[in-house]
Motif scaffolding. Structure first.
Motif, PDB file in Angstrom:
ATOM      1  N   VAL A 239       0.838  -1.210   0.000  1.00 15.40           N
ATOM      2  CA  VAL A 239       0.000   0.000   0.000  1.00 15.40           C
ATOM      3  C   VAL A 239       0.865   1.250   0.000  1.00 15.40           C
ATOM      4  CG1 VAL A 239      -1.721   1.305   1.314  1.00 15.40           C
ATOM      5  CG2 VAL A 239      -1.927  -1.177   1.134  1.00 15.40           C
ATOM      6  N   SER A 240       1.942   1.229   0.795  1.00 15.73           N
ATOM      7  CA  SER A 240       2.837   2.385   0.874  1.00 15.73           C
ATOM      8  C   SER A 240       3.447   2.701  -0.488  1.00 15.73           C
ATOM      9  CB  SER A 240       3.941   2.106   1.897  1.00 15.73           C
ATOM     10  OG  SER A 240       4.887   3.147   1.907  1.00 15.73           O
ATOM     11  N   ASN A 241       3.961   1.672  -1.175  1.00 18.79           N
ATOM     12  CA  ASN A 241       4.574   1.905  -2.478  1.00 18.79           C
ATOM     13  C   ASN A 241       3.569   2.367  -3.522  1.00 18.79           C
ATOM     14  OD1 ASN A 241       7.110   1.135  -1.531  1.00 18.79           O
ATOM     15  ND2 ASN A 241       7.545  -0.047  -3.375  1.00 18.79           N
ATOM     16  N   PHE A 242       2.332   1.884  -3.430  1.00 21.01           N
ATOM     17  CA  PHE A 242       1.302   2.286  -4.391  1.00 21.01           C
ATOM     18  C   PHE A 242       1.083   3.796  -4.328  1.00 21.01           C
ATOM     19  CE2 PHE A 242      -3.026   3.332  -5.581  1.00 21.01           C
ATOM     20  CZ  PHE A 242      -3.173   2.675  -6.797  1.00 21.01           C
ATOM     21  N   PHE A 243       0.851   4.309  -3.116  1.00 21.06           N
ATOM     22  CA  PHE A 243       0.553   5.740  -3.000  1.00 21.06           C
ATOM     23  C   PHE A 243       1.797   6.598  -3.169  1.00 21.06           C
ATOM     24  CE2 PHE A 243      -3.254   4.008  -0.865  1.00 21.06           C
ATOM     25  CZ  PHE A 243      -4.221   4.682  -1.586  1.00 21.06           C
ATOM     26  N   ALA A 244       2.965   6.081  -2.766  1.00 17.39           N
ATOM     27  CA  ALA A 244       4.201   6.836  -2.992  1.00 17.39           C
ATOM     28  C   ALA A 244       4.479   6.959  -4.487  1.00 17.39           C
ATOM     29  CB  ALA A 244       5.369   6.152  -2.284  1.00 17.39           C
ATOM     30  N   THR A 245       4.232   5.872  -5.235  1.00 11.24           N
ATOM     31  CA  THR A 245       4.430   5.912  -6.692  1.00 11.24           C
ATOM     32  C   THR A 245       3.435   6.857  -7.347  1.00 11.24           C
ATOM     33  OG1 THR A 245       5.234   3.637  -6.693  1.00 11.24           O
ATOM     34  CG2 THR A 245       4.486   4.523  -8.802  1.00 11.24           C
ATOM     35  N   LYS A 295       6.781  -0.212  16.617  1.00 13.48           N
ATOM     36  CA  LYS A 295       6.595   1.218  16.899  1.00 13.48           C
ATOM     37  C   LYS A 295       7.446   2.064  15.969  1.00 13.48           C
ATOM     38  CE  LYS A 295       5.420   0.707  21.801  1.00 13.48           C
ATOM     39  NZ  LYS A 295       5.496  -0.752  21.840  1.00 13.48           N
ATOM     40  N   VAL A 296       8.685   1.642  15.739  1.00 20.35           N
ATOM     41  CA  VAL A 296       9.574   2.388  14.847  1.00 20.35           C
ATOM     42  C   VAL A 296       8.995   2.439  13.440  1.00 20.35           C
ATOM     43  CG1 VAL A 296      11.857   2.389  13.764  1.00 20.35           C
ATOM     44  CG2 VAL A 296      11.630   1.894  16.208  1.00 20.35           C
ATOM     45  N   MET A 297       8.482   1.309  12.947  1.00 21.50           N
ATOM     46  CA  MET A 297       7.914   1.272  11.600  1.00 21.50           C
ATOM     47  C   MET A 297       6.693   2.176  11.485  1.00 21.50           C
ATOM     48  SD  MET A 297       8.367  -2.678  10.284  1.00 21.50           S
ATOM     49  CE  MET A 297       7.660  -3.471  11.736  1.00 21.50           C
ATOM     50  N   ALA A 298       5.809   2.151  12.486  1.00 22.61           N
ATOM     51  CA  ALA A 298       4.593   2.965  12.437  1.00 22.61           C
ATOM     52  C   ALA A 298       4.918   4.453  12.427  1.00 22.61           C
ATOM     53  CB  ALA A 298       3.679   2.620  13.612  1.00 22.61           C
ATOM     54  N   VAL A 299       5.846   4.870  13.296  1.00 23.80           N
ATOM     55  CA  VAL A 299       6.225   6.290  13.343  1.00 23.80           C
ATOM     56  C   VAL A 299       6.861   6.723  12.023  1.00 23.80           C
ATOM     57  CG1 VAL A 299       7.757   7.954  14.449  1.00 23.80           C
ATOM     58  CG2 VAL A 299       6.451   6.354  15.847  1.00 23.80           C
ATOM     59  N   GLY A 300       7.697   5.869  11.453  1.00 21.50           N
ATOM     60  CA  GLY A 300       8.321   6.196  10.177  1.00 21.50           C
ATOM     61  C   GLY A 300       7.299   6.422   9.074  1.00 21.50           C
ATOM     62  N   LEU A 301       6.285   5.574   9.017  1.00 21.09           N
ATOM     63  CA  LEU A 301       5.264   5.712   7.980  1.00 21.09           C
ATOM     64  C   LEU A 301       4.424   6.972   8.163  1.00 21.09           C
ATOM     65  CD1 LEU A 301       4.114   1.995   7.698  1.00 21.09           C
ATOM     66  CD2 LEU A 301       5.295   3.318   5.948  1.00 21.09           C
ATOM     67  N   VAL A 302       4.080   7.292   9.400  1.00 19.01           N
ATOM     68  CA  VAL A 302       3.296   8.506   9.666  1.00 19.01           C
ATOM     69  C   VAL A 302       4.101   9.747   9.280  1.00 19.01           C
ATOM     70  CG1 VAL A 302       2.261   9.926  11.479  1.00 19.01           C
ATOM     71  CG2 VAL A 302       1.855   7.465  11.451  1.00 19.01           C
ATOM     72  N   LEU A 303       5.388   9.760   9.636  1.00 22.17           N
ATOM     73  CA  LEU A 303       6.243  10.893   9.267  1.00 22.17           C
ATOM     74  C   LEU A 303       6.332  11.041   7.755  1.00 22.17           C
ATOM     75  CD1 LEU A 303       8.276  13.132   9.889  1.00 22.17           C
ATOM     76  CD2 LEU A 303      10.050  11.371  10.070  1.00 22.17           C
ATOM     77  N   GLY A 401      -3.593   8.549   1.016  1.00 22.43           N
ATOM     78  CA  GLY A 401      -3.313   7.116   1.034  1.00 22.43           C
ATOM     79  C   GLY A 401      -2.089   6.774   1.849  1.00 22.43           C
ATOM     80  N   GLY A 402      -1.091   7.680   1.859  1.00 23.51           N
ATOM     81  CA  GLY A 402       0.127   7.425   2.613  1.00 23.51           C
ATOM     82  C   GLY A 402      -0.118   7.251   4.099  1.00 23.51           C
ATOM     83  N   PHE A 403      -1.062   8.006   4.639  1.00 25.80           N
ATOM     84  CA  PHE A 403      -1.354   7.887   6.062  1.00 25.80           C
ATOM     85  C   PHE A 403      -1.967   6.529   6.415  1.00 25.80           C
ATOM     86  CE2 PHE A 403      -1.133  12.579   6.005  1.00 25.80           C
ATOM     87  CZ  PHE A 403      -0.315  12.768   7.103  1.00 25.80           C
ATOM     88  N   LEU A 404      -2.637   5.897   5.452  1.00 24.51           N
ATOM     89  CA  LEU A 404      -3.279   4.615   5.711  1.00 24.51           C
ATOM     90  C   LEU A 404      -2.284   3.472   5.878  1.00 24.51           C
ATOM     91  CD1 LEU A 404      -6.176   4.816   3.072  1.00 24.51           C
ATOM     92  CD2 LEU A 404      -6.289   5.382   5.514  1.00 24.51           C
ATOM     93  N   THR A 405      -1.059   3.682   5.415  1.00 27.81           N
ATOM     94  CA  THR A 405      -0.109   2.577   5.387  1.00 27.81           C
ATOM     95  C   THR A 405       0.369   2.140   6.766  1.00 27.81           C
ATOM     96  OG1 THR A 405       1.795   4.075   5.132  1.00 27.81           O
ATOM     97  CG2 THR A 405       0.710   3.320   3.128  1.00 27.81           C
ATOM     98  N   ALA A 406       0.197   2.987   7.771  1.00 27.13           N
ATOM     99  CA  ALA A 406       0.665   2.631   9.112  1.00 27.13           C
ATOM    100  C   ALA A 406      -0.282   1.665   9.828  1.00 27.13           C
ATOM    101  CB  ALA A 406       0.845   3.884   9.968  1.00 27.13           C
ATOM    102  N   LEU A 407      -1.507   1.534   9.350  1.00 25.14           N
ATOM    103  CA  LEU A 407      -2.506   0.731  10.072  1.00 25.14           C
ATOM    104  C   LEU A 407      -2.110  -0.735  10.277  1.00 25.14           C
ATOM    105  CD1 LEU A 407      -5.820   2.170   8.544  1.00 25.14           C
ATOM    106  CD2 LEU A 407      -4.743   2.720  10.745  1.00 25.14           C
ATOM    107  N   PRO A 408      -1.596  -1.442   9.252  1.00 28.56           N
ATOM    108  CA  PRO A 408      -1.287  -2.865   9.462  1.00 28.56           C
ATOM    109  C   PRO A 408      -0.160  -3.142  10.449  1.00 28.56           C
ATOM    110  CG  PRO A 408      -1.535  -2.385   7.117  1.00 28.56           C
ATOM    111  CD  PRO A 408      -1.470  -1.074   7.825  1.00 28.56           C
ATOM    112  N   VAL A 409       0.735  -2.163  10.704  1.00 29.05           N
ATOM    113  CA  VAL A 409       1.853  -2.436  11.613  1.00 29.05           C
ATOM    114  C   VAL A 409       1.571  -2.026  13.046  1.00 29.05           C
ATOM    115  CG1 VAL A 409       3.554  -2.247   9.763  1.00 29.05           C
ATOM    116  CG2 VAL A 409       3.014  -0.237  11.128  1.00 29.05           C
TER     117      VAL A 409
END
Length: 427
Positions: A239-245, A295-303, A401-409
């Motif tokens: 999901v992250s790569n989809f919206f980043a692309t 926690k590190v992964m979730a914060v990174g995605l939100v940032l 869409g980028g903000f949604l990527t943190a939900l699964p982690v």
């Protein structure tokens, strides 16, 4: 049978074999950054491409993961990963060198550019699958995260310096000539890889498994789908790569046309901004010593999602003083890469620790099939949306869409702790 690094020197991140591998990857990354800046400039400035054509170019580079991503993992698990990377680097060098040649003879067209992108994409599939599966064979398990952080630090240095230097070169020479630097870098990369020795055994010879490709592919997919940690990471990264692309496909058009900043400014903006990724790679080992991976992964995605908003915001300021949109782009790129790299190092290290060594390539390919397979779809969609609703609105879609990527982690640390380091699997 579990495979480990046999000699003490190889267990350290500072060992000779790792340093040579690190050098090869650094040179490759530096050249690749030249290409990432120069390719869309060739399309836009030399061949007069629009939003749709730029979308097709990005899709051509990434669609190969949908076509051969899964069998590539099965093949790489059978082959020498080092030899696979060497061959892929040579192929990329050869086809990229064709761009300045075709341009010199006035034969370069968008069709040729798409063809080169597809071939480079195919080679990149094999190189990337082998690369992300190779680290556990040259360092000990306890050093995997440190090794990935060092590899990512050089990637970010390349990301910072490469676009800036490319931007300056584009001021002096044509974009097709700059791509020749990319080709040369792959030649140097292949040369360094030939000097690396590893502990990887011949998997088929030692285990005597049948060679049915379909079974190997299915085993890899089943392993990822059935593993609670890998399954969530696959969804998150996809999901992250989809919206980043979706957002990044239109960034060159935002900078070159909407804001009218020019290719030199684009290279400098992207280069300076990606220093955030270097900061992330340098600080991650200390951050991970204090906080769990989830926690590190979730914060990174939100940032990353929050910082991405600077791009469409800059687009709304077209016509204002140049310094304001440039500052926004730099800050946005800085924060986005800081968050993205923090997430990426942590998630790759988790994947490498929980996966059996003889499944590494198939695990990597299965995840990248989803992750990179979503990118051509996003690139084509970005081209269509950019043409029909505009570049800035499309960028805002990428931000949301980028903000949604943190939900699964979220809440993933319990699963990671329960996933003990995996022995070699019989699948």
């Amino acid at each position: 049978m579990s495979v480990s690094v046999s000699d003490a020197a190889a267990s350290e991140v500072g060992s000779g074999r790792f340093l040579r591998f690190w050098t090869a990857q650094t040179v490759s990354q530096a050249g690749q950054r030249f290409g990432l800046v120069a390719l869309p400039v060739v399309a836009i400035d030399t061949l007069h491409a629009g939003a749709a054509e730029v979308g097709y170019l990005t899709a051509a580079l990434t669609v190969c993961y949908l076509l051969i991503g899964l069998p590539a993992g099965a093949w790489v698990d059978r082959w020498s990963k080092r030899s696979t990377m060497i061959a892929a680097a040579v192929v990329r060098a050869a086809v990229l060198a064709g761009i300045p040649v075709l341009w010199a003879f006035d034969r370069l067209s968008l069709v040729w550019l798409y063809a080169v992108a597809v071939i480079v994409g195919v080679a990149s599939v094999f190189f990337d699958v082998a690369y992300q599966s190779y680290v556990p064979f040259i360092v000990a398990d306890k050093d995997i995260e440190r090794a990935n952080a060092r590899l990512e630090s050089s990637a970010q240095i390349s990301a910072a310096g490469g676009p800036a230097v490319a931007g300056l070169l584009l001021k002096a020479v044509s974009a097709p000539v700059v791509i020749a630097v990319d080709a040369l870098a792959y030649v140097v990369c292949a040369g360094f890889l030939t000097t690396v020795k590893d502990s990887e055994p011949s998997r088929r010879a030692k285990e005597g498994e049948d060679s049915r490709l379909a079974r190997d592919i299915l085993d890899g997919v089943r392993f990822v789908v059935g593993h609670p940690v890998l399954r969530r990471l696959c969804v998150t990264v996809g999901v992250s790569n989809f919206f980043a692309t979706l957002a990044m496909t239109l960034t060159p058009l935002l900078i070159l046309r909407t804001l009218g900043l020019g290719s030199t400014v684009m290279g400098v903006v992207l280069g300076v901004g990606t220093l955030g990724g270097l900061l992330a790679s340098l600080t991650l080992p200390k951050v991970r010593a204090r906080f769990d991976a989830g926690k590190v992964m979730a914060v990174g995605l939100v940032l990353a999602g929050f910082s991405m908003a600077a791009f469409p915001l800059a687009g709304t300021l077209a016509g204002s003083a140049t310094v304001i949109p440039v500052a926004l782009l730099v800050l946005g790129q800085f924060g986005m890469t800081w968050g993205a790299v923090t997430f990426n190092i942590a998630q790759v290290s988790v994947r490498q620790r929980v996966c059996p060594k003889n499944m590494l390539a198939r695990m990597t390919a299965s995840i990248r099939f989803v992750v990179w397979g979503s990118m051509p779809v996003a690139a084509v969609l970005a081209g269509w949306l950019g043409t029909h609703i505009g570049i800035v609105p499309c960028l805002w879609i990428g931000v949301v869409g980028g903000f949604l990527t943190a939900l699964p982690v979220i809440g993933m640390d319990r699963l990671i702790r329960s996933a003990a380091p995996a022995p070699a699997s019989g699948v």
